[in-house]
Design a protein around this motif. Structure first.
Motif, short mmCIF file in Angstrom:
data_model
loop_
_atom_site.label_atom_id
_atom_site.label_comp_id
_atom_site.label_asym_id
_atom_site.label_seq_id
_atom_site.Cartn_x
_atom_site.Cartn_y
_atom_site.Cartn_z
N PHE A 17 -4.46 5.17 -0.02
CA PHE A 17 -3.44 4.14 0.10
C PHE A 17 -2.67 4.26 1.42
CE2 PHE A 17 -3.95 4.40 -4.54
CZ PHE A 17 -4.35 3.09 -4.76
N HIS A 18 -2.44 5.50 1.87
CA HIS A 18 -1.80 5.69 3.17
C HIS A 18 -2.70 5.17 4.30
CE1 HIS A 18 1.81 7.81 2.05
NE2 HIS A 18 1.12 8.60 1.26
N ALA A 52 0.83 -1.21 0.00
CA ALA A 52 0.00 0.00 0.00
C ALA A 52 0.87 1.26 0.00
CB ALA A 52 -0.94 0.00 1.20
N ASP A 53 1.99 1.24 0.71
CA ASP A 53 2.88 2.40 0.70
C ASP A 53 3.50 2.60 -0.68
OD1 ASP A 53 2.57 3.36 3.27
OD2 ASP A 53 4.07 2.01 4.09
N LEU A 54 3.81 1.52 -1.35
CA LEU A 54 4.33 1.61 -2.71
C LEU A 54 3.29 2.21 -3.64
CD1 LEU A 54 6.63 0.89 -4.70
CD2 LEU A 54 5.51 -1.31 -5.00
N LEU A 55 2.05 1.77 -3.52
CA LEU A 55 0.97 2.32 -4.34
C LEU A 55 0.70 3.78 -4.01
CD1 LEU A 55 -1.50 -0.69 -4.41
CD2 LEU A 55 -0.10 0.16 -6.29
N ALA A 56 0.92 4.18 -2.76
CA ALA A 56 0.70 5.57 -2.36
C ALA A 56 1.68 6.51 -3.04
CB ALA A 56 0.81 5.71 -0.85
N SER A 57 2.87 6.03 -3.36
CA SER A 57 3.85 6.89 -4.02
C SER A 57 3.62 6.99 -5.53
CB SER A 57 5.27 6.38 -3.75
OG SER A 57 5.48 5.14 -4.40
#
Length: 76
Positions: free
Chosen positions: A42-43, A2-7
């Motif tokens: 996402f965060h 999810a952190d990867l998708l947030a970026s």
């Protein structure tokens, strides 16, 4: 994950082709605001995932949402 998708929205919508001077105009500011708005869910999902990891495995030495920083002794 999810952190990867947030970026991802920030990387796709905001171009840093002009270095530190990028993002100064109204169009760039709107793109940055849109990237932020798209990244917020996402965060939130990442924080919920981290809480679920800690709840399911409270004694685990790690959880999926964690980041570890380390330094080898004698090298720095």
């Amino acid at each position: 994950m999810a952190d990867l998708l947030a970026s991802l929205p920030g990387r796709l919508l905001t171009a840093h082709s002009r270095g530190w001077r990028s993002g100064r105009g109204p169009v760039e500011s709107a793109r940055l605001a849109l990237a932020f708005a798209l990244a917020v869910p996402f965060h939130i999902l990442a924080r919920i995932g981290g809480a679920i990891d800690r709840a399911l495995w409270p004694d685990a030495p790690f959880y999926v949402g964690g980041v570890t920083l380390a330094r080898k002794d004698g090298h720095g």
